[in-house]
Structure formats: C-alpha cells, structure tokens
Design a protein around this motif. Sequence first.
Motif, PDB file in Angstrom:
ATOM      1  N   MET B 165       0.812  -1.220   0.000  1.00  0.00           N
ATOM      2  CA  MET B 165       0.000   0.000   0.000  1.00  0.00           C
ATOM      3  C   MET B 165       0.843   1.266   0.000  1.00  0.00           C
ATOM      4  SD  MET B 165      -2.905  -0.982  -0.554  1.00  0.00           S
ATOM      5  CE  MET B 165      -4.052   0.371  -0.357  1.00  0.00           C
ATOM      6  N   ASN B 166       1.986   1.207   0.676  1.00  0.00           N
ATOM      7  CA  ASN B 166       2.848   2.390   0.674  1.00  0.00           C
ATOM      8  C   ASN B 166       3.353   2.679  -0.727  1.00  0.00           C
ATOM      9  OD1 ASN B 166       2.736   3.113   3.358  1.00  0.00           O
ATOM     10  ND2 ASN B 166       4.292   1.624   3.939  1.00  0.00           N
ATOM     11  N   LEU B 167       3.721   1.595  -1.408  1.00  0.00           N
ATOM     12  CA  LEU B 167       4.177   1.745  -2.781  1.00  0.00           C
ATOM     13  C   LEU B 167       3.057   2.285  -3.658  1.00  0.00           C
ATOM     14  CD1 LEU B 167       6.766   1.190  -4.333  1.00  0.00           C
ATOM     15  CD2 LEU B 167       5.843  -1.022  -4.959  1.00  0.00           C
ATOM     16  N   ALA B 168       1.836   1.780  -3.439  1.00  0.00           N
ATOM     17  CA  ALA B 168       0.685   2.246  -4.219  1.00  0.00           C
ATOM     18  C   ALA B 168       0.529   3.745  -4.037  1.00  0.00           C
ATOM     19  CB  ALA B 168      -0.576   1.509  -3.803  1.00  0.00           C
ATOM     20  N   LYS B 169       0.694   4.189  -2.789  1.00  0.00           N
ATOM     21  CA  LYS B 169       0.551   5.629  -2.518  1.00  0.00           C
ATOM     22  C   LYS B 169       1.630   6.413  -3.244  1.00  0.00           C
ATOM     23  CE  LYS B 169      -1.616   5.591   2.028  1.00  0.00           C
ATOM     24  NZ  LYS B 169      -1.231   4.925   3.244  1.00  0.00           N
ATOM     25  N   SER B 170       2.885   5.959  -3.096  1.00  0.00           N
ATOM     26  CA  SER B 170       3.968   6.757  -3.679  1.00  0.00           C
ATOM     27  C   SER B 170       3.900   6.726  -5.198  1.00  0.00           C
ATOM     28  CB  SER B 170       5.327   6.282  -3.178  1.00  0.00           C
ATOM     29  OG  SER B 170       5.572   4.971  -3.596  1.00  0.00           O
ATOM     30  N   GLU B 171       3.495   5.597  -5.771  1.00  0.00           N
ATOM     31  CA  GLU B 171       3.452   5.549  -7.228  1.00  0.00           C
ATOM     32  C   GLU B 171       2.247   6.286  -7.791  1.00  0.00           C
ATOM     33  OE1 GLU B 171       4.535   1.463  -8.382  1.00  0.00           O
ATOM     34  OE2 GLU B 171       6.608   2.161  -8.199  1.00  0.00           O
ATOM     35  N   ALA B 172       1.147   6.332  -7.020  1.00  0.00           N
ATOM     36  CA  ALA B 172       0.011   7.142  -7.462  1.00  0.00           C
ATOM     37  C   ALA B 172       0.443   8.594  -7.532  1.00  0.00           C
ATOM     38  CB  ALA B 172      -1.161   6.980  -6.500  1.00  0.00           C
ATOM     39  N   LYS B 173       1.253   8.979  -6.553  1.00  0.00           N
ATOM     40  CA  LYS B 173       1.746  10.362  -6.503  1.00  0.00           C
ATOM     41  C   LYS B 173       2.609  10.652  -7.727  1.00  0.00           C
ATOM     42  CE  LYS B 173       3.499  13.405  -2.897  1.00  0.00           C
ATOM     43  NZ  LYS B 173       4.910  13.457  -2.509  1.00  0.00           N
ATOM     44  N   ILE B 174       3.519   9.709  -8.037  1.00  0.00           N
ATOM     45  CA  ILE B 174       4.380   9.894  -9.205  1.00  0.00           C
ATOM     46  C   ILE B 174       3.552  10.020 -10.472  1.00  0.00           C
ATOM     47  CG2 ILE B 174       6.100   8.777 -10.670  1.00  0.00           C
ATOM     48  CD1 ILE B 174       7.229   7.443  -8.184  1.00  0.00           C
ATOM     49  N   LEU B 175       2.561   9.145 -10.615  1.00  0.00           N
ATOM     50  CA  LEU B 175       1.731   9.173 -11.818  1.00  0.00           C
ATOM     51  C   LEU B 175       1.029  10.513 -11.931  1.00  0.00           C
ATOM     52  CD1 LEU B 175       0.175   5.579 -11.708  1.00  0.00           C
ATOM     53  CD2 LEU B 175       1.932   6.409 -13.247  1.00  0.00           C
ATOM     54  N   HIS B 176       0.461  10.957 -10.806  1.00  0.00           N
ATOM     55  CA  HIS B 176      -0.282  12.216 -10.826  1.00  0.00           C
ATOM     56  C   HIS B 176       0.629  13.371 -11.209  1.00  0.00           C
ATOM     57  CE1 HIS B 176      -2.488  15.710  -9.005  1.00  0.00           C
ATOM     58  NE2 HIS B 176      -3.433  15.128  -9.708  1.00  0.00           N
ATOM     59  N   GLU B 177       1.843  13.330 -10.630  1.00  0.00           N
ATOM     60  CA  GLU B 177       2.819  14.382 -10.914  1.00  0.00           C
ATOM     61  C   GLU B 177       3.141  14.446 -12.393  1.00  0.00           C
ATOM     62  OE1 GLU B 177       6.158  14.366  -7.980  1.00  0.00           O
ATOM     63  OE2 GLU B 177       7.291  14.356  -9.866  1.00  0.00           O
ATOM     64  N   LYS B 178       3.453  13.287 -12.966  1.00  0.00           N
ATOM     65  CA  LYS B 178       3.848  13.269 -14.378  1.00  0.00           C
ATOM     66  C   LYS B 178       2.690  13.694 -15.278  1.00  0.00           C
ATOM     67  CE  LYS B 178       7.704  11.963 -12.919  1.00  0.00           C
ATOM     68  NZ  LYS B 178       8.564  13.090 -12.535  1.00  0.00           N
ATOM     69  N   HIS B 207      -5.856   4.176  -5.314  1.00  0.00           N
ATOM     70  CA  HIS B 207      -5.332   5.225  -4.462  1.00  0.00           C
ATOM     71  C   HIS B 207      -5.318   6.563  -5.186  1.00  0.00           C
ATOM     72  CE1 HIS B 207      -3.447   6.456  -0.767  1.00  0.00           C
ATOM     73  NE2 HIS B 207      -2.781   7.323  -1.511  1.00  0.00           N
ATOM     74  N   TYR B 208      -4.989   6.513  -6.467  1.00  0.00           N
ATOM     75  CA  TYR B 208      -4.990   7.725  -7.293  1.00  0.00           C
ATOM     76  C   TYR B 208      -6.350   8.402  -7.204  1.00  0.00           C
ATOM     77  CZ  TYR B 208      -4.137  10.635 -11.467  1.00  0.00           C
ATOM     78  OH  TYR B 208      -3.966  11.681 -12.339  1.00  0.00           O
ATOM     79  N   LYS B 209      -7.398   7.585  -7.384  1.00  0.00           N
ATOM     80  CA  LYS B 209      -8.747   8.164  -7.375  1.00  0.00           C
ATOM     81  C   LYS B 209      -9.089   8.729  -6.002  1.00  0.00           C
ATOM     82  CE  LYS B 209     -13.398   7.681  -8.829  1.00  0.00           C
ATOM     83  NZ  LYS B 209     -14.408   6.981  -9.552  1.00  0.00           N
ATOM     84  N   ASN B 210      -8.731   7.961  -4.947  1.00  0.00           N
ATOM     85  CA  ASN B 210      -9.036   8.423  -3.596  1.00  0.00           C
ATOM     86  C   ASN B 210      -8.359   9.739  -3.304  1.00  0.00           C
ATOM     87  OD1 ASN B 210     -10.437   6.101  -3.182  1.00  0.00           O
ATOM     88  ND2 ASN B 210      -8.814   5.070  -2.041  1.00  0.00           N
ATOM     89  N   GLU B 211      -7.098   9.812  -3.728  1.00  0.00           N
ATOM     90  CA  GLU B 211      -6.288  10.952  -3.345  1.00  0.00           C
ATOM     91  C   GLU B 211      -6.536  12.174  -4.212  1.00  0.00           C
ATOM     92  OE1 GLU B 211      -4.325  10.659  -0.761  1.00  0.00           O
ATOM     93  OE2 GLU B 211      -3.455  12.668  -0.864  1.00  0.00           O
ATOM     94  N   PHE B 212      -6.735  11.945  -5.512  1.00  0.00           N
ATOM     95  CA  PHE B 212      -6.758  13.088  -6.429  1.00  0.00           C
ATOM     96  C   PHE B 212      -8.123  13.342  -7.063  1.00  0.00           C
ATOM     97  CE2 PHE B 212      -2.420  13.568  -5.734  1.00  0.00           C
ATOM     98  CZ  PHE B 212      -1.785  12.341  -5.849  1.00  0.00           C
ATOM     99  N   GLY B 213      -9.107  12.512  -6.724  1.00  0.00           N
ATOM    100  CA  GLY B 213     -10.472  12.818  -7.132  1.00  0.00           C
ATOM    101  C   GLY B 213     -10.946  12.218  -8.440  1.00  0.00           C
ATOM    102  N   ASN B 214     -10.052  12.058  -9.400  1.00  0.00           N
ATOM    103  CA  ASN B 214     -10.475  11.513 -10.691  1.00  0.00           C
ATOM    104  C   ASN B 214      -9.873  10.158 -10.939  1.00  0.00           C
ATOM    105  OD1 ASN B 214     -11.979  13.681 -11.581  1.00  0.00           O
ATOM    106  ND2 ASN B 214     -10.246  14.675 -12.594  1.00  0.00           N
ATOM    107  N   ASP B 215     -10.543   9.371 -11.811  1.00  0.00           N
ATOM    108  CA  ASP B 215      -9.897   8.180 -12.355  1.00  0.00           C
ATOM    109  C   ASP B 215      -8.699   8.658 -13.148  1.00  0.00           C
ATOM    110  OD1 ASP B 215     -12.995   6.584 -12.969  1.00  0.00           O
ATOM    111  OD2 ASP B 215     -11.392   5.896 -11.638  1.00  0.00           O
ATOM    112  N   MET B 216      -7.616   7.921 -13.096  1.00  0.00           N
ATOM    113  CA  MET B 216      -6.430   8.348 -13.828  1.00  0.00           C
ATOM    114  C   MET B 216      -6.728   8.489 -15.315  1.00  0.00           C
ATOM    115  SD  MET B 216      -2.558   6.901 -13.841  1.00  0.00           S
ATOM    116  CE  MET B 216      -2.611   5.738 -15.161  1.00  0.00           C
TER     117      MET B 216
END
Lengths: 314, 316
Positions: B165-178, B207-216
């Motif tokens: 789950m930690n990896l999921a969080k950090s990689e969701a962040k990376i994806l969102h950033e890029k 996690h991406y959706k939870n954190e950033f609101g949209n489906d990637m």
Amino acid sequence: MALEDELQAVTKALSGIGIDENLLISALGKWNPVERKSFRKETSQFFLKDDRHFERWDDQQVKLLKREFLRFKNAMVLWTMHPWERDARLAKEALRDGPQSYGIIIEIACTRSSEELLGARRAYHSLFDHSIEEDLAYHINGSDRKLLVGLVSSYRYEGPRVNVETAQIESQTLHTAIKNAHKKKPKEDEDVVRILATRSKAHLKTIFNIYKETYGHNIHDELEVDSRLEEAVLCLGNPVTYFSKALDEALKSGSDENTKEALTRVTVTRCDYDIKEIKEEYNRHFGVPLCKSIEDKTHGNYKHFLLTLLARGD
Amino acid sequence: MSTLTVPPQVPSVAEDCEQLRKAFGGWGTNEGLIISVLAHRNADQRKLIRQTYAETYGEDLLKVLDKELSNDFERVVLLWTLEPAERDAYLANEATKKWTSSNQVLMEIASTRSSRQLLLARQAYHVRFKRSIEEDVAYHTTGDFRKLLLPLVSSYRYEGDEVNMNLAKSEAKILHEKISQKAYNHDDLIRVLATRSKAQINATLNHYKNEFGNDMNKDLKRDPKDEYLALLRATVKCLTCPERYFEKVLRLAINKRGTDEGALSRVVTTRAEVDMKIIKDQYQKRNSVPLECAIDKDTGGDYEKMLLALVGHGDA
C-alpha cells in the motif's frame, strides 16, 4: 618450524582468498599463551595496540576474516542451489549492493540462455514477490536503467537465422552511437539499447563481426568509454573472454570484495557449461594455467573446492 | 467465462476429421459443416483435430482452410483454429507490419494475457517467425509508442495478489505528478504500467482516485486527438478492466461504417474461451442490446454464423 616462520605462515593463511584451515589447526592449535602473545604483538596487520596495555583484534580485520571463512560455505550453497534460484538471488543481491555490482546483472541477463533467464525470472517471482524488471526499474535511476531493464526482459530467439542486411545497418547504428559518445551516452541511445536488448545472439555476433570487418576494431575495445555497454557486448558476443577476464580480476591482489566474488560465481555457474573454454582462454591470454593461479592465490578448503570443480571440465 | 459450447457427446477426432474432409470435398465447400465442427471444439480438441487431419490426409488443415475459404469467414476460421499462443504470435506479427493503429493490437496482447500466456505467445513467435516478438516490435515502432510497447511486450509480471500500500501511494503520486506535467511518456509513468503486477497497479489506481479525485484515465483525456494518450488509456483499461476494453473495441467495430471485421474477429476468437461471457454482459449493459443482435444486424452469411456460434448463440 621456528616460531618466526610459523607466525608468517599463519599470517599468510589468514590473508588472501579463502582460509588455510589445516595450517591454522596445526600451527595455532599448539601455541601456548606466550606464543599467542607473540602473534598478537608482532602481527600489526591484525592487532592494534590498545591504550590500556593490551593487543586488540582490529574489528575491520575480523570482518574481513569472517568473509574469508565464509567463502567456502557460500561456494557450497551456491553450488547446490537450483540455477534459477541462484541467478535470481545473485541478481537481487547485486541490486541491493548498488551500481558497483550491476555488472553481475548484465552478466546474468546476457550469458544465460533464454530459457535459463526465464527460469531466473520465475524464481525471482517466488523468492521476492516481485518481477525482476519492476525491482530493477524502481531501484535503478539514471542512464543504466534502460539498458539493464531491457537486457533482463529479453526472451531472445535462439536459432541461427540472421538477416545480414539488417545486421549491417545495425552495425552502422552502433558505430555512429559510439562516435557520438561525447554528445550522448551510447547506453542512453534508444537504438543501441534496442539492438542489444532484443536481437538474437546469432544476430548480434554477426553484427559484431561486421563491425570488426568494417571498422577494423572489436566493438568492445571501442566501448571503454562505457563500461556497462562494454560488459554487455562482451557477455553477448564473447562470454568466454568475459569470464576469463573476470577470473583474472578476481585473482589480482588488492582487488575488492565485489571483484573477488567473481571467483566463486564464475566457477560455480560455468562449471558445467563452458569452463573448459574459459580455462583455455585464460591460459592463452594470461600465459598461466587458471589452476596454477588459483593454487597460488587461494587457500584451504575453498581452494580445493574450486580446483575440484575446475577438474570436472577435463 | 467462456461462451464456447461443446456438445455433451463429442464425436471422436477421426469422425471430426472425416466431417471436415467431407466439407471440403466435391463442388464448393460446406461452410455450415465446418462451423458445426470447429466452432464447437475447445483448444485442445482443435489441436488434436489438426494433428489427426495431417496424419490421416497428409495435409495441414490450416492450408486447406486457406485454400477452400475466403474473406472474413476464412480469417475468423483460421484465427479460431490456431492455438491461442500461435494466434497471439500471428496477430502480433501482423500488427508490427501495419501502421500505428495496430499498436493497439500489440498493447492488447501484451496487457490482457496472463504472464504465462504472453510467454507462450513469445515462444510461438520464436518458432514461427525465427525472431523474438520484442525485436520486431522494437524495430517497427518508434518514439513514445516504442517506449511504451517494448516493455509491455517484454514483461513477465509477478502474478500474486500481494499489494504494497505504501508503494501504491507513492506511485500514485508519481503518476499524478507526471500527468500534471503532461510528461505522459515519462520513464517512471511507463515503468509503473509496464512492470508492476496487475494487483499492484489496481491498488495504485484506486489510491490515485481516492487521493486526487479523478480516475487516472479521466486525467489522461486531456487531448482526445493524441494517439499515444489513447493507447496509454487503453493500456490502463486492459490492465485493470479488460472486459470494458473489449466491449469498447466490439462496439466501435460494429458501429463503424462498414464494420471493422478485423477487430471483431480478433476479439471474438481470442476471448471466446476466456471471458466472452463477461464481455457480453458488459456489452448488454452499455448498449442495451445483446451482442448477438448487434452481430446479426451488422454481419451476414457464414461469417456471421461463425461469430454467433463462438459467442454462444444456438446449440452445439
């Protein structure tokens, strides 16, 4: 033996590659406290003078000794391991150790057959719950990533069929990339990685031959600027030369642990494959039989084990 | 779930071969007979039929089918008769020779098959084409498409359910950033999609959706005309909800003026024994008509009959 000589012999038995267990037993085993004190006082290599008036083992030396004592055990474990598990563990360890060990990853990715590399990838799944490519891609940044991930993901065609026209073009592509190394690192060049990471070994050998015919030099001689590519090219095109070199480096005095470990790794992993050719190449290139170098530079059970493995090739 | 229907009492392989032989013999070809046999046998049975036919009549069944049949019907029967791994290798090789729109086929094969199936396809590719799939994909694609397709086609993903789950969080962040930086071809973005296990990717996207609101995928729609982005979105779909991906391919193939038989045949033959039932349900949900009706309206003749048989319409 006079004590002087014995002290020297024991020091020797504790230096170099592996430990001469028998000598230690026969010498150390019979020393009384006075003789042992002489040993401590006169062997500054291992003992430090403590302020509180006693001679202390140097911690660093104890660490090094531990490694030397373990060399035989590590060789045993590696030798008995399934080749898939062996390669998977070696790769994982290399990744953990960092850039100075990435050459081992290249070695595994490029010298194993397609099926052997695949087996290693499977074992990696079982052992570490990840794919090897995801771990490499995650932990390696910078210009090594593309090359290493590409090499480790390959599942090369293993047949002899080669397209000579394509090989000619690709030889040129590699040459251009090497000539432009001052502008862009060849290992970051997409086409260089594409060629090295996807083409069959037969095709690559054809490329390397054409390269030599066209430009007059072996391609790996022109890759001194880029050690990763040099390793990859050597492993793919001429693994026997690569392994012979690795053994030579390992046996040189003053080599670091990473380099030394190649001795066990190469002997164990190539023993049932091409160790005979490697021995011949070593002899040819360095003018000394491999067995003699090992006899001179290694000790004890470790030495006997290596020599036994090498004798199997005969 | 498979939609293939096999009769409860399957005739012997010898009988099947005889029937096929009969179907080819004489004037013209008895397409109905071919469908009644081949469209109702599973992969193992079809393999046995091919072997036995060659042993009995000295001819490769595939070559005979090629000679006797034509057009869309031939293609769908040929695709169907191939073993799954050979089929994937064939489709992939075909795709490398076409223009960029067939990048989708490469991505589809690489992303919807299991690690083992993709591996078998790669082996079949060696055997048939005397090259590796990755060298052909690398050679025939360029730029961002190659950057994405090559690692996809070379992947051998871990298939366990473990998720970090930690990896999921950090990689969701990376994806969102890029994605925010419009760096859609960034090494890290591709790395996550091309190497992580499907379970891990799912967790990351949740996690991406939870954190950033949209489906990637919604965030990847910024430029609807960009082909690379479309491929990226399709990749995400294939990795996480393949039935929705396939539903869309079918829908577009059917709705297209003139029908895209290539896509239709490909999806039906490659999914009939895998998850066609789920795809059909998805199709019904999304289009309010059963897939069979849409196929019936849009195609005809023996081609239609074959497709319908494979998607489970009618009896074995």
